[in-house]
Design a protein around this motif. Structure first.
Motif, mmCIF file in Angstrom:
data_model
loop_
_atom_site.group_PDB
_atom_site.id
_atom_site.type_symbol
_atom_site.label_atom_id
_atom_site.label_comp_id
_atom_site.label_asym_id
_atom_site.label_seq_id
_atom_site.Cartn_x
_atom_site.Cartn_y
_atom_site.Cartn_z
ATOM 1 N N GLY A 150 -1.465 4.803 -1.015
ATOM 2 C CA GLY A 150 -1.526 3.544 -1.753
ATOM 3 C C GLY A 150 -2.813 2.794 -1.488
ATOM 4 O O GLY A 150 -3.437 2.960 -0.426
ATOM 5 N N THR A 151 -3.232 1.972 -2.448
ATOM 6 C CA THR A 151 -4.430 1.146 -2.301
ATOM 7 C C THR A 151 -4.191 -0.221 -2.919
ATOM 8 O O THR A 151 -3.373 -0.373 -3.826
ATOM 9 N N THR A 152 -4.906 -1.214 -2.392
ATOM 10 C CA THR A 152 -4.998 -2.524 -3.031
ATOM 11 C C THR A 152 -6.479 -2.865 -3.106
ATOM 12 O O THR A 152 -7.330 -2.007 -2.833
ATOM 13 N N ASP A 153 -6.789 -4.094 -3.437
ATOM 14 C CA ASP A 153 -8.207 -4.466 -3.498
ATOM 15 C C ASP A 153 -8.837 -4.595 -2.111
ATOM 16 O O ASP A 153 -10.057 -4.695 -1.993
ATOM 17 N N SER A 154 -8.009 -4.583 -1.029
ATOM 18 C CA SER A 154 -8.577 -4.730 0.322
ATOM 19 C C SER A 154 -7.958 -3.783 1.354
ATOM 20 O O SER A 154 -8.317 -3.839 2.519
ATOM 21 N N THR A 155 -7.021 -2.924 0.934
ATOM 22 C CA THR A 155 -6.356 -2.034 1.892
ATOM 23 C C THR A 155 -6.241 -0.615 1.346
ATOM 24 O O THR A 155 -6.242 -0.394 0.134
ATOM 25 N N VAL A 156 -6.128 0.331 2.292
ATOM 26 C CA VAL A 156 -5.827 1.729 1.969
ATOM 27 C C VAL A 156 -4.726 2.178 2.924
ATOM 28 O O VAL A 156 -4.843 2.002 4.140
#
Length: 344
Positions: free
Chosen positions: A145-151
């Protein structure tokens, strides 16, 4: 006759030595009379010292120790199920134990022997030494999973004490985390940016020394682009004023919300109110909200709270945007904001 007397004398001396607690080396499969002769000749077999190890892989451990003078060879022992069992004999003061389970802790001992008349006579055991094999190579690493600031990374479980997470930073692999879980979320990343990661397993032996497996295959993850922040437009302002005005009118018998600063001051003037009758203002900035609906609910919630505190028949509520009553900007960067006053 003389030879017989010598054997008897030797046997008596050996018996006396054992009786007073002196160490008597032991030979393999030798009767008492032959043993006493061998004991007398091999009493100089020393105790190995300096036993240590080097883990070569996930199945091999190399042992080394200091040479024992006049020793013919050495026997290596490994503890299994609480007992030390013979692994091998060797002539050198080094031996590699093979075919061990990966990520397994092991105890070893060594003792020297001297060959006398074809028989092995042993000295004392060395001090025990513990170590461990390396874990197997980490596997199954993937981006879950990814977000705009995490992996978020996940991988397969293998036998080990913990896992080390590495990130490619400025052209070099840097360890960024230690975890006993089979997943890890890397935070503080930039939006819309690609990153590389890899892991490896670690096994601690009984001496708390770390033994590492091979690195996993590296994976690449790209963070998502950040959601555009909600910005309050004039159209949003007009809509909010209309809807909040309607809501407030439904709560009271008079218009309780005013749009512009001037309208507020004009209304105050007609009521002959002074500053002492103003409630503490409550400021609501739209910059931290993701939609118009969220902003409307927030401002409406503030109004409801004030009505509950003062009472609907005791106060007007004034809501205006952009400027405080003293003429200073609500937002230091000049963006529109709501400020709520009680007039009573």
């Amino acid at each position: 006759m003389k030879n017989s007397m010598k054997k008897v004398t030797t046997a008596i001396l050996a018996t006396m030595m054992i009786g007073v607690g002196a160490f008597a080396p032991v030979a393999d499969n030798v009767d008492i009379f032959s043993q006493t002769s061998i004991t007398a000749e091999a009493a100089s077999v020393g105790k190995p010292t300096g036993l240590k190890s080097k883990t070569l892989s996930n199945s091999k451990i190399k042992l080394t120790w200091k040479k024992v003078k006049r020793a013919s060879g050495y026997t290596v022992y490994m503890r299994e199920n609480g007992k030390y069992k013979k692994v091998a004999n060797c002539k050198s003061n080094t031996y590699t134990v093979k075919k061990l389970p990966n990520a397994s802790r092991k105890y070893f001992k060594v003792r020297a022997y001297k060959t006398v008349k074809g028989k092995k006579v042993y000295g004392a055991y060395s001090t025990s030494w513990n170590t461990a094999t390396n874990p197997q190579a980490a596997k199954g690493l993937k981006v879950s999973g990814t977000t705009d600031s995490t992996v978020t990374l996940k991988w397969s479980k293998i036998g080990c004490t913990n896992y080390r997470v590495f990130q490619m930073i400025n052209g070099s692999w840097k360890q960024i985390a230690t975890t006993s879980s089979t997943s890890y979320t890397v935070g503080g990343l930039s939006e819309g940016t690609s990153y590389q990661f890899r892991i490896r397993a670690c096994k601690q032996d009984y001496r708390k020394v770390n033994h590492y497996g091979k690195y996993s295959t590296a994976v690449t993850a790209t963070t998502t682009a950040a959601e555009p922040k909600f910005e309050l437009t004039q159209s949003d302002v007009d809509r909010a004023v209309k809807e909040l005005q309607q809501y407030s009118n439904e709560q009271c018998d008079f218009d309780a919300i005013f749009y512009t600063e001037q309208e507020m001051w004009d209304n105050i003037a007609t009521r002959n109110l002074d500053n002492s009758s103003w409630g503490t203002p409550d400021t609501v900035s739209p910059d931290t909200y993701d939609s118009y609906d969220e902003l409307y609910r927030k401002v409406k919630g503030h109004i409801d709270d004030l009505y509950r505190i003062i009472g609907k028949d005791q106060a007007h509520i004034v809501v205006y945007q952009q400027w405080h009553g003293d003429g200073s900007a609500i937002n230091s960067d000049g963006k529109p904001a709501w400020e709520i006053y009680l007039l009573y």
